[in-house]
Design an enzyme around this catalytic site. Structure first.
Site, mmCIF file in Angstrom:
data_model
loop_
_atom_site.group_PDB
_atom_site.id
_atom_site.type_symbol
_atom_site.label_atom_id
_atom_site.label_comp_id
_atom_site.label_asym_id
_atom_site.label_seq_id
_atom_site.Cartn_x
_atom_site.Cartn_y
_atom_site.Cartn_z
ATOM 1 N N GLU A 247 11.191 -6.494 43.886
ATOM 2 C CA GLU A 247 11.862 -5.852 45.015
ATOM 3 C C GLU A 247 12.805 -4.747 44.532
ATOM 4 O OE1 GLU A 247 14.417 -7.235 48.968
ATOM 5 O OE2 GLU A 247 14.580 -8.406 47.123
ATOM 6 N N LYS B 151 10.326 -5.338 55.230
ATOM 7 C CA LYS B 151 10.878 -6.687 55.093
ATOM 8 C C LYS B 151 11.227 -7.286 56.459
ATOM 9 C CE LYS B 151 14.484 -8.915 52.247
ATOM 10 N NZ LYS B 151 15.452 -8.626 51.174
ATOM 11 N N CYS C 165 10.938 -10.953 49.508
ATOM 12 C CA CYS C 165 12.140 -11.699 49.128
ATOM 13 C C CYS C 165 12.527 -12.814 50.092
ATOM 14 C CB CYS C 165 13.306 -10.721 48.915
ATOM 15 S SG CYS C 165 14.675 -11.470 47.977
#
Length: 410
Positions: free
Chosen positions: A139, A214, A251
């Site tokens: 990331e 995300k 993540c």
């Protein structure tokens, strides 16, 4: 750690952020248990693939030479599947890169990014020369993970989807016929220059296949990411590539089981989880969540975490009562791959840069859908009904109370 020199035990200083002097728990156990005990412990910790321990694979000398020269951890494993009569094996070679930043966070931003590019070149070359088909970076790999500071100047690292970092990687995609997943801080030029946390999927012809933003943004501890970007708006896309159907669960999304589920419902065969997380916050969770997702959704999961401790020029606080501090803590690396049969690779180093290469027979996905029948036995209509009611303001939980629970004693 102790090493023997001329028959005498000499105390050797343990590398900072190692596990008792070792790169990983796997290596610690291997070095300190007898072979039989280690075999049994490994069976419980990493499972069995097709009834046997996961196998290592040999890599070309060019890759191992780069590993030695540049000091990065290099490991390679293979997941097999049962031989089928009507389908040929569908073996894909996947590479994961974990790395620390290359310059102090006080250096000029352009120099920091350039130094990371230079640092990654030999690791990407090692992946390419090893025949990696799909490569995934961690990331926000092109910058320090500055989202703890709440300082807006770090927004300067943001770039368009077709910006500097993508162009850097496109040359490798073309050179090695490789799909590359690049997680960047995106500047959306077309929509008011808004910033997103975005994974760009670069095709094996150097083209941009698409992007995913995300879905879940943390607001826990020092992870003050909503200062910079909000929840993504791209849904749960699966990218059909020449090597298979892939998705990216960025993540913090790994903590949300329904996020994993949605990628599976859309047909993902490999889900990548590029991350940046620190030991004090999440390390006990790290070996569990992705592996559980692989089992529950009958796909492979590739988990990548950055490595190192990044110190920032100005101390910050996060409203959690802790004194002001200048770093997140230690990003513990430990990247690994999980399979739908509950087996997984040992992890990369906890404190060194690394490249993990894994062969996956994607036939294993369907084989374990057939074996466990999770899709068949799921009750999506019940879950959908509950969720539809839950999102309404008038929702009431389905709780049946014991009629005697609040009865007064006579």
């Amino acid at each position: 750690m102790e090493k023997r020199l001329n028959g005498e035990a000499k105390k050797e200083e343990e590398p900072k952020d190692s596990i008792c002097g070792y790169d990983s728990l796997h290596l610690l156990l291997k070095d300190n248990l007898n072979p039989h005990h280690f075999q049994e412990v490994s069976r419980l910790l990493t499972g069995l693939n097709s009834g046997k321990a996961i196998e290592t694979i040999a890599l070309p000398e060019s890759a191992t030479a780069l590993s030695v020269e540049h000091g990065f951890d290099l490991q390679a494993f293979s997941f097999s599947a049962d031989k089928e009569q009507l389908r040929e094996p569908r073996v894909v070679r996947v590479g994961l890169i974990q790395n620390s930043i290359a310059l102090p966070t006080t250096a000029h931003f352009a120099d920091q990014k350039k130094a990371i590019f230079e640092k990654l070149k030999p690791i990407i070359e090692a992946a390419g020369s090893s025949g990696v088909n799909i490569l995934c970076l961690q990331e926000a790999w092109m910058m320090p993970f500055a989202f703890c500071t709440r300082e807006k100047r770090w927004c300067e690292f943001a770039e368009p989807v077709d910006g500097e970092s993508t162009k850097f990687l496109q040359s490798f995609a073309l050179k090695y016929n490789m799909v590359i997943i690049s997680s960047i801080l995106e500047r959306d030029i077309s929509h008011g220059e808004v910033i997103w946390n975005t994974s760009v999927v670069i095709g094996n012809h150097g083209n941009i296949i698409g992007k995913h933003r995300k879905n879940h943004i943390p607001r826990v501890g020092d992870f003050n990411e909503s200062t910079y970007y909000m929840e993504g708006n791209t849904g749960h896309p699966v990218f059909e590539t020449v090597y298979g159907k892939i998705a990216i669960n960025i993540c913090y999304g790994r903590h949300h089981p329904l996020n994993w589920l949605a990628f599976g419902l859309n047909g993902a065969e490999i889900v990548f989880n590029p991350s940046a997380t620190v030991g004090e916050l999440s390390e006990p969770m790290w070996p569990i969540e992705a592996r559980n997702a692989a089992i529950a959704n009958s796909y492979f999961v590739a988990s990548i975490n950055r490595v190192g401790t990044e110190t920032f020029p100005n101390a910050f606080t996060s409203g959690d009562g802790k004194p002001a501090h200048a770093d997140f803590g230690h990003f513990y690396g430990s990247s690994y791959v999980s399979a739908p049969d509950a087996s997984c690779t040992p992890s990369l180093s906890r404190y060194r840069d690394g490249l993990l290469i894994t062969d996956m027979d994607l036939n294993l996905c369907r084989q374990f859908k057939d074996k466990w029948g999770f899709r068949m036995t799921s009750r999506y209509e019940l879950y959908a009904d509950t969720l539809a009611r839950y999102v309404k303001p008038e929702f009431e939980p389905q709780v049946i109370t014991d009629p005697l629970l609040h009865r007064k004693a006579s």
